[in-house]
Design a protein around this motif. Structure first.
Motif, PDB file in Angstrom:
ATOM      1  N   GLY A 140      43.156  34.504  57.005  1.00  0.00           N
ATOM      2  CA  GLY A 140      43.132  34.915  55.615  1.00  0.00           C
ATOM      3  C   GLY A 140      42.147  34.102  54.811  1.00  0.00           C
ATOM      4  N   LEU A 141      41.753  34.629  53.652  1.00  0.00           N
ATOM      5  CA  LEU A 141      40.743  33.990  52.803  1.00  0.00           C
ATOM      6  C   LEU A 141      41.226  33.998  51.353  1.00  0.00           C
ATOM      7  CD1 LEU A 141      37.759  32.855  52.887  1.00  0.00           C
ATOM      8  CD2 LEU A 141      37.035  35.148  52.196  1.00  0.00           C
ATOM      9  N   ILE A 142      41.112  32.862  50.692  1.00  0.00           N
ATOM     10  CA  ILE A 142      41.366  32.762  49.256  1.00  0.00           C
ATOM     11  C   ILE A 142      40.032  32.881  48.527  1.00  0.00           C
ATOM     12  CG2 ILE A 142      42.262  31.328  47.387  1.00  0.00           C
ATOM     13  CD1 ILE A 142      44.449  32.139  49.287  1.00  0.00           C
ATOM     14  N   VAL A 143      39.939  33.816  47.592  1.00  0.00           N
ATOM     15  CA  VAL A 143      38.682  34.033  46.860  1.00  0.00           C
ATOM     16  C   VAL A 143      38.934  33.898  45.363  1.00  0.00           C
ATOM     17  CG1 VAL A 143      37.777  35.510  48.674  1.00  0.00           C
ATOM     18  CG2 VAL A 143      38.961  36.544  46.736  1.00  0.00           C
ATOM     19  N   ASP A 144      37.867  33.602  44.639  1.00  0.00           N
ATOM     20  CA  ASP A 144      37.979  33.406  43.198  1.00  0.00           C
ATOM     21  C   ASP A 144      38.036  34.739  42.472  1.00  0.00           C
ATOM     22  OD1 ASP A 144      37.774  31.361  40.912  1.00  0.00           O
ATOM     23  OD2 ASP A 144      36.263  32.866  40.389  1.00  0.00           O
ATOM     24  N   GLU A 145      38.789  34.746  41.374  1.00  0.00           N
ATOM     25  CA  GLU A 145      38.977  35.974  40.606  1.00  0.00           C
ATOM     26  C   GLU A 145      37.671  36.477  39.981  1.00  0.00           C
ATOM     27  OE1 GLU A 145      41.892  34.783  37.781  1.00  0.00           O
ATOM     28  OE2 GLU A 145      40.491  33.630  36.530  1.00  0.00           O
ATOM     29  N   ARG A 146      36.695  35.611  39.809  1.00  0.00           N
ATOM     30  CA  ARG A 146      35.427  36.038  39.237  1.00  0.00           C
ATOM     31  C   ARG A 146      34.623  36.899  40.204  1.00  0.00           C
ATOM     32  NH1 ARG A 146      37.134  31.296  38.208  1.00  0.00           N
ATOM     33  NH2 ARG A 146      37.122  30.319  36.148  1.00  0.00           N
ATOM     34  N   ASP A 147      34.879  36.727  41.480  1.00  0.00           N
ATOM     35  CA  ASP A 147      34.151  37.480  42.502  1.00  0.00           C
ATOM     36  C   ASP A 147      34.930  38.683  43.007  1.00  0.00           C
ATOM     37  OD1 ASP A 147      31.812  35.583  42.933  1.00  0.00           O
ATOM     38  OD2 ASP A 147      33.494  34.248  43.289  1.00  0.00           O
ATOM     39  N   GLY A 148      36.259  38.606  42.968  1.00  0.00           N
ATOM     40  CA  GLY A 148      37.069  39.686  43.494  1.00  0.00           C
ATOM     41  C   GLY A 148      36.974  39.764  45.008  1.00  0.00           C
ATOM     42  N   ALA A 149      37.598  40.783  45.554  1.00  0.00           N
ATOM     43  CA  ALA A 149      37.692  40.891  47.006  1.00  0.00           C
ATOM     44  C   ALA A 149      37.162  42.221  47.528  1.00  0.00           C
ATOM     45  CB  ALA A 149      39.143  40.703  47.428  1.00  0.00           C
ATOM     46  N   VAL A 205      43.581  36.559  45.699  1.00  0.00           N
ATOM     47  CA  VAL A 205      42.629  36.297  44.625  1.00  0.00           C
ATOM     48  C   VAL A 205      43.301  35.417  43.576  1.00  0.00           C
ATOM     49  CG1 VAL A 205      41.175  37.329  42.844  1.00  0.00           C
ATOM     50  CG2 VAL A 205      41.507  38.519  45.027  1.00  0.00           C
ATOM     51  N   THR A 206      42.627  34.343  43.191  1.00  0.00           N
ATOM     52  CA  THR A 206      43.134  33.468  42.141  1.00  0.00           C
ATOM     53  C   THR A 206      41.953  32.775  41.469  1.00  0.00           C
ATOM     54  OG1 THR A 206      44.757  31.724  41.645  1.00  0.00           O
ATOM     55  CG2 THR A 206      43.393  31.408  43.600  1.00  0.00           C
ATOM     56  N   ASP A 207      42.236  32.025  40.428  1.00  0.00           N
ATOM     57  CA  ASP A 207      41.219  31.153  39.823  1.00  0.00           C
ATOM     58  C   ASP A 207      41.125  29.914  40.702  1.00  0.00           C
ATOM     59  OD1 ASP A 207      39.665  29.445  38.329  1.00  0.00           O
ATOM     60  OD2 ASP A 207      40.808  29.678  36.470  1.00  0.00           O
ATOM     61  N   THR A 208      40.012  29.755  41.421  1.00  0.00           N
ATOM     62  CA  THR A 208      39.897  28.653  42.377  1.00  0.00           C
ATOM     63  C   THR A 208      39.216  27.414  41.810  1.00  0.00           C
ATOM     64  OG1 THR A 208      37.815  29.511  43.294  1.00  0.00           O
ATOM     65  CG2 THR A 208      39.863  30.246  44.343  1.00  0.00           C
ATOM     66  N   LEU A 209      38.812  27.443  40.541  1.00  0.00           N
ATOM     67  CA  LEU A 209      38.245  26.237  39.936  1.00  0.00           C
ATOM     68  C   LEU A 209      39.345  25.185  39.788  1.00  0.00           C
ATOM     69  CD1 LEU A 209      35.773  27.365  37.118  1.00  0.00           C
ATOM     70  CD2 LEU A 209      35.244  26.101  39.201  1.00  0.00           C
ATOM     71  N   ARG A 233      47.850  25.018  41.676  1.00  0.00           N
ATOM     72  CA  ARG A 233      47.774  26.483  41.738  1.00  0.00           C
ATOM     73  C   ARG A 233      47.027  26.946  42.981  1.00  0.00           C
ATOM     74  NH1 ARG A 233      44.800  27.259  37.595  1.00  0.00           N
ATOM     75  NH2 ARG A 233      42.859  27.382  38.768  1.00  0.00           N
ATOM     76  N   VAL A 234      45.893  26.332  43.265  1.00  0.00           N
ATOM     77  CA  VAL A 234      45.092  26.728  44.418  1.00  0.00           C
ATOM     78  C   VAL A 234      45.821  26.393  45.721  1.00  0.00           C
ATOM     79  CG1 VAL A 234      42.906  26.360  45.620  1.00  0.00           C
ATOM     80  CG2 VAL A 234      42.942  26.554  43.132  1.00  0.00           C
ATOM     81  N   ALA A 235      46.462  25.238  45.762  1.00  0.00           N
ATOM     82  CA  ALA A 235      47.234  24.862  46.950  1.00  0.00           C
ATOM     83  C   ALA A 235      48.354  25.864  47.201  1.00  0.00           C
ATOM     84  CB  ALA A 235      47.808  23.458  46.776  1.00  0.00           C
ATOM     85  N   ARG A 236      49.063  26.249  46.138  1.00  0.00           N
ATOM     86  CA  ARG A 236      50.149  27.222  46.295  1.00  0.00           C
ATOM     87  C   ARG A 236      49.618  28.576  46.760  1.00  0.00           C
ATOM     88  NH1 ARG A 236      55.060  25.674  44.670  1.00  0.00           N
ATOM     89  NH2 ARG A 236      55.288  23.988  43.111  1.00  0.00           N
ATOM     90  N   ALA A 237      48.440  28.960  46.290  1.00  0.00           N
ATOM     91  CA  ALA A 237      47.856  30.238  46.723  1.00  0.00           C
ATOM     92  C   ALA A 237      47.624  30.254  48.213  1.00  0.00           C
ATOM     93  CB  ALA A 237      46.553  30.497  45.961  1.00  0.00           C
ATOM     94  N   ALA A 238      47.135  29.142  48.759  1.00  0.00           N
ATOM     95  CA  ALA A 238      46.910  29.054  50.212  1.00  0.00           C
ATOM     96  C   ALA A 238      48.224  29.108  50.967  1.00  0.00           C
ATOM     97  CB  ALA A 238      46.155  27.776  50.541  1.00  0.00           C
ATOM     98  N   LEU A 239      49.225  28.368  50.490  1.00  0.00           N
ATOM     99  CA  LEU A 239      50.524  28.343  51.162  1.00  0.00           C
ATOM    100  C   LEU A 239      51.203  29.706  51.085  1.00  0.00           C
ATOM    101  CD1 LEU A 239      51.862  24.901  49.869  1.00  0.00           C
ATOM    102  CD2 LEU A 239      50.779  25.392  52.081  1.00  0.00           C
ATOM    103  N   ASP A 240      51.077  30.376  49.940  1.00  0.00           N
ATOM    104  CA  ASP A 240      51.702  31.700  49.773  1.00  0.00           C
ATOM    105  C   ASP A 240      51.058  32.732  50.688  1.00  0.00           C
ATOM    106  OD1 ASP A 240      53.377  30.628  47.896  1.00  0.00           O
ATOM    107  OD2 ASP A 240      52.313  31.450  46.155  1.00  0.00           O
ATOM    108  N   LEU A 241      49.732  32.692  50.817  1.00  0.00           N
ATOM    109  CA  LEU A 241      49.059  33.641  51.703  1.00  0.00           C
ATOM    110  C   LEU A 241      49.452  33.381  53.154  1.00  0.00           C
ATOM    111  CD1 LEU A 241      47.110  35.945  52.212  1.00  0.00           C
ATOM    112  CD2 LEU A 241      45.215  34.312  52.158  1.00  0.00           C
TER     113      LEU A 241
END
Length: 310
Positions: A266-275, A284-288, A297-305
Motif C-alpha cells: 500500500g501507498l500513502i499519498v498527499d491530498e494535494r496530489d490525490g490518487a 490519502v491524507t495531508d502528509t506534511l 496523523r501521518v503515522a496513524r494513516a500508515a497504521l490504519d492502511l
C-alpha cells in the motif's frame, strides 16, 4: 496499537514519521532500520548522518528549524578548523562532535555500528530498537555530469547541483544485514512495516541493496506500507524531484509505487496530489509533517492502511 512496527528510514522525513509512531505505539514495539549509505569518514571521525538525525529528533535535541543537527549548537571547533585551513564544507558543531568522536572510539574497542547505535539510543532513553541497515560499510556513489561523487560530496559540498546520471552502492553486494534487521521484518508479531517518506533512490535503495532485505520484505507476512515523498508534485525536502527528473522519471505517485513494486502492499499519498491512476491500494491524507500533531496523523494513516490490508 498492539503488535510491532518496523520502519525503513533515512534522515529528516523518516525521523519525523518515527517520532509520530512513538506517540501511538509503545517504543519497545518499534524498530527503525536506518540508511547508512550516507556514512563516511571525515577528519578521522565516523559520521552517520541519518542515524544521528534520528537520535537528535527522537531525543528532542534536533534543531527545530532545519530538522538536522542540534538545537542551540555552537561552532567554536569549525572556527578553529578554518583558521588552520582545514576542510570546512561539512559542518561539525561542538555538541555534534560528541557522537562523531565517541563512535570511532567505541568501534575501535570492538563494538559494531549496531552496538554503538544501541548504546547511544539507550543513553538518551529512547526505548525503541534502532538498527543500522548493516554493520558493514556501504557507500552511496552518485554518477553525475561532473564525474562520480561520494554522497556527502554531492549532497553537502556540491548542494545537489550536478545532474545525476546513475547511482551505485559500493560494498552492498558483500554486506550483510545488521543483527536484528531481518528478524524485525519477519517477526510474526510485526503487524506493520513502513517505508518512510525518505528519498527512495538515495535513502531507501541503499537499504534494499543489502542482500536479504528486499527478499525479506517481499516475503513479509505484515503489510508493507510506503509513504510517498511527493507533495503537490514536488518533494518536501531534498533533491527527490530534481533527481527524478534527471533520471528521466515523471514526478508522480505512480512512479513511487513502481519504484517499490514487489515489496509494498500500500501507498500513502498527499491530498494535494490525490490518487488518480494508482493501481496499488492507497490512502490519502495531508502528509506534511510540520507539527507533532501532523506526525501523529501521518503515522496513524500508515497504521490504519496496514490494518485495512492485513
Amino acid at each position: 496499537m498492539s503488535g510491532r512496527v518496523t520502519v525503513l528510514t533515512g534522515g529528516v522525513g523518516g525521523a519525523k514519521l518515527v517520532l509520530g509512531l512513538l506517540q501511538v505505539c509503545a517504543p519497545k514495539n518499534i524498530t527503525a532500520i536506518v540508511n547508512t549509505g550516507d556514512d563516511f569518514q571525515h577528519l578521522g571521525l565516523s559520521i552517520s548522518p541519518d542515524i544521528d538525525t534520528l537520535l537528535y529528533t527522537l531525543s528532542g535535541k534536533a534543531n527545530k528549524a532545519q530538522g538536522w543537527g542540534r538545537e542551540g549548537e555552537t561552532w567554536t571547533f569549525m572556527e578553529a578548523l578554518k583558521s588552520l585551513a582545514g576542510e570546512d564544507w561539512f559542518l561539525l558543531g561542538d555538541g555534534d562532535m560528541a557522537l562523531h568522536v565517541l563512535r570511532p572510539s567505541l568501534r575501535a574497542s570492538g563494538q559494531p555500528l549496531s552496538g554503538v547505535t544501541a548504546h547511544f539510543a539507550a543513553s538518551w532513553g529512547l526505548g525503541l530498537n534502532m538498527l543500522p541497515m548493516s554493520d558493514d560499510p556501504v557507500a552511496t556513489h552518485i554518477m553525475t555530469d561532473q564525474g562520480e561523487l561520494r554522497f556527502q560530496r554531492y549532497f553537502v559540498e556540491q548542494r545537489c547541483a550536478p545532474a545525476v546520471r546513475a547511482i551505485r552502492f559500493a560494498g552492498a553486494e558483500a554486506a550483510r544485514p545488521a543483527p536484528g534487521v531481518i528478524d524485525a521484518i519477519r517477526d510474526p508479531e510485526t503487524r506493520t512495516i513502513v517505508i518512510a517518506p525518505s528519498n527512495p533512490w538515495l535513502s531507501i535503495d541503499p537499504i534494499l541493496a543489502v542482500p536479504g532485505i528486499r527478499e525479506a520484505l517481499a516475503a513479509a507476512s505484515a503489510p508493507v506500507i510506503a509513504m510517498s515523498p511527493i507533495v503537490g508534485g514536488q518533494a518536501v525536502k531534498g533533491p527527490t524531484a530534481k533527481l527524478m527528473g534527471e533520471l528521466g522519471l515523471a514526478i508522480s505517485n505512480e512512479v513511487i509505487a513502481n519504484q517499490y513494486a514487489g515489496i509494498v502492499d500500500g501507498l500513502i499519498v498527499d491530498e494535494r496530489d490525490g490518487a488518480e491512476g494508482l493501481a496499488i491500494p492507497h490512502a490519502v491524507t495531508d502528509t506534511l509533517m510540520k507539527t507533532l500533531g501532523d506526525r501523529v496523523r501521518v503515522a496513524r494513516a500508515a497504521l490504519d492502511l496496514a490494518l485495512r490490508l492485513a
